[in-house]
Write an enzyme that holds these catalytic residues in place. Structure first.
Site: not given
Length: 554
Positions: A70, A72, A93, A104, A272, A300, A380, A408
């Site tokens: 998210k 990224t 954030r 994480k 969150a 999240f 991906f 990415w």
């Protein structure tokens, strides 16, 4: 150097000076306070003459071990919007050391879509997390000192609700006993630690409009109850000024840049699943003033950060999103469809279709607010063309815009299709509709979120929660907004229920008043406010060389 890790890509990219980044969005030298060459605090307020830009909220499906990317995607979207000619500022954030050293990871994106310097941002950055930790624990020390020195407020040591905090995952500190060692070492009582990002001070910082509002909110914070069972606040303790002054620099948003040298404001970092999960109001307002578009994200999935952005943050922000982006991956949806992690790189269209119910639930949830929704398929390398086409067709069947991204690998250039779709969506006419009317009672709010956002059926309260609601009604707290504390891995309060379950019950074990933040937390299931480290924490893979070069940080 092989550029196959986030940190290698980051370290191989020369950065522009923070003064140059500031100048791109019209910030003058006296409006920033540099922290070295590549970071700065922004001095507020800015001129009122700035017109507000468009606001884009990036959220996602429920997170899975397969990863959604998210942050990224949000960073790639910011770069892409700048690339196609729209002055855009990111508002994200700050990472917590708990996930950074644990499982994480950080919150700086990945690959060629990162905010930098990623090492600094993921570690100590400009000291905001430390300031919040010290301010929180200073208050804890002042509470226990007050009890030790005569307890003029008649605080009941058994009813102190202000725990201590630490910005690292440390399960051994969840429950503690303090004050041992005799009369000079304090009054013995049961206590515990939360992680810093779960501190109410973090929520207060992120919802404050300025320093005056910050102090006002700090003074409202509930610290416990007296022997007559009446609430006692920071204002009663007369230390609101002292706590606020420890946050005088932390309240200022932080300016950094992306790998493509676009401005990014990184400020605040509540989780969150146990807090409201959004960066600071001040950071988002600043991004809206400085850019034609402000791209922000909420923690999240849309059931947690997305809902809280809409229902808790926007009333304070004074601006509702012009578009919502929901990030999904083929891998994560196959995982929701029952595929094991080891088999996620194998094509499985049936599982993808089944797992897509989770994405459709989140689309429906966000559409209820009357804001245009765009789906970003974060591709991906293992995703097949058939899988991408299947997922695209599923989303289009809902009359929802969808774009595939490869940020990415390709940075902003891999996200331009999404940027074009977002611009189109953000310029549509929309009519924001709150989930419930302001002032709705707590139980009605919990039921509305359970049914309209999670897709559940009923709410079950523990006997403690039922007693609390009656007490809150007498004290006028029962009409504050509710902040749901729930597992991030499922739409239910059971982390093992994937996909899009229906006809389930949300179990509220207790309510926690956060009077400074201005909401009441509803703790559901077995959600924890102090996480633990995994069997193989990320810290085991990190190192630093003699010249200061960091390795293993993602």
């Amino acid at each position: 150097m092989t550029l196959n890790t986030d940190i290698a890509i980051s370290q191989a990219t020369p950065l522009e000076s923070i003064e140059k980044i500031a100048a791109k969005v019209g910030l003058t030298p006296d409006q920033i306070e540099p922290y070295g060459h590549t970071k700065a605090k922004i001095n507020l307020p800015l001129s009122d003459q700035h017109a507000l830009g468009k606001l884009v909220l990036v959220t996602s499906i429920n997170p899975t071990p397969a990863g959604e990317g998210k942050s990224t995607v949000a960073i790639g979207l910011g770069d892409a919007l700048n690339l196609i000619g729209h002055k855009t500022v990111l508002a994200l954030r700050e990472p917590s050391l708990g996930p950074v050293m644990g499982l994480k990871g950080g919150a700086t994106g990945g690959g060629h879509a990162q905010v930098v310097p990623m090492e600094d941002i993921n570690l100590h950055f400009t000291g905001d997390m430390h300031a919040l930790t010290e301010a929180h624990d200073t208050l804890a020390a002042l509470i226990d000192n007050h009890i030790q020195q005569g307890n003029e407020l008649h605080l009941d040591p058994r009813q102190i609700v202000w725990k201590r905090v630490l910005d690292i995952n440390d399960r051994a500190l969840r429950q503690t006993v303090i004050g041992l060692g005799g009369r000079t070492s304090g009054v013995p009582r049961q206590d515990g630690f939360d992680i810093t990002v779960a501190s109410e001070l973090m929520a207060v910082l992120c919802l404050s409009e300025d320093l005056t509002d910050l102090k006002r909110r700090v003074n409202r914070i509930l610290i416990g109850y007296n022997t007559d069972k009446e609430p006692v606040t920071v204002g009663d303790l007369k230390v609101g000024g002292a706590i606020t002054l420890l946050l005088k620099d932390a309240i200022k948003p932080n300016l950094v840049q992306t790998l493509e040298h676009n401005p990014a404001i990184i400020h605040g970092g509540p989780f969150a699943n146990i807090a409201h999960g959004c960066n600071s109001v001040l950071a988002t307002q600043t991004a809206l003033q400085l850019g034609d578009y402000a791209v922000t994200e909420a923690g999240f999935g849309a059931d947690l950060g997305g809902e809280k952005f809409m229902d808790i943050k926007t009333p304070v922000l004074g601006k509702t999103p012009d578009a919502v982006v929901i990030v999904a991956t083929v891998r994560a949806l196959k995982y929701n469809g029952g595929v094991k992690r080891a088999d996620l790189e194998t094509e499985d269209l049936a599982a993808l279709k089944q797992g897509s119910a989770n994405l459709l639930r989140h689309i429906h949830s966000m559409q209820q607010y009357g804001v245009p929704v765009v789906v970003a398929i974060n591709r991906f390398t293992s995703d097949t063309d058939a899988e991408i086409q299947t997922l695209t067709d599923i989303v289009k069947a809902q009359n929802v815009a969808v774009a595939t991204t490869t940020e990415w690998a390709d940075g902003g250039a891999g996200t331009t299709d999404l940027a074009e779709a977002v611009v189109k969506a953000a310029n549509q006419e929309s009519h924001f509709t709150p989930l419930v009317k302001p002032g709705t009672d707590l139980l009605t709010q919990v039921k509305a979120i359970t049914q309209k956002i999670y897709g559940g059926a009923k709410v079950e309260l523990s006997s403690k929660a039922e007693r609390q609601l009656k007490t809150f009604a007498k004290r006028g707290w029962d009409h504050l907004p509710v902040c749901m504390a729930k597992t991030q891995y499922s739409l239910t309060d059971d982390a093992h229920q994937l996909g899009a379950p229906t006809d389930f019950t949300i179990h509220v074990r207790e309510f926690s008043p956060r009077l400074g933040a201005g909401f009441v937390v509803a703790l559901t299931g077995n959600v924890l406010t102090m996480p633990g480290l995994p069997k193989h924490p990320a810290a085991l893979d990190m190192d630093i060389a003699a010249d200061g070069t960091i390795t293993g940080l993602f």
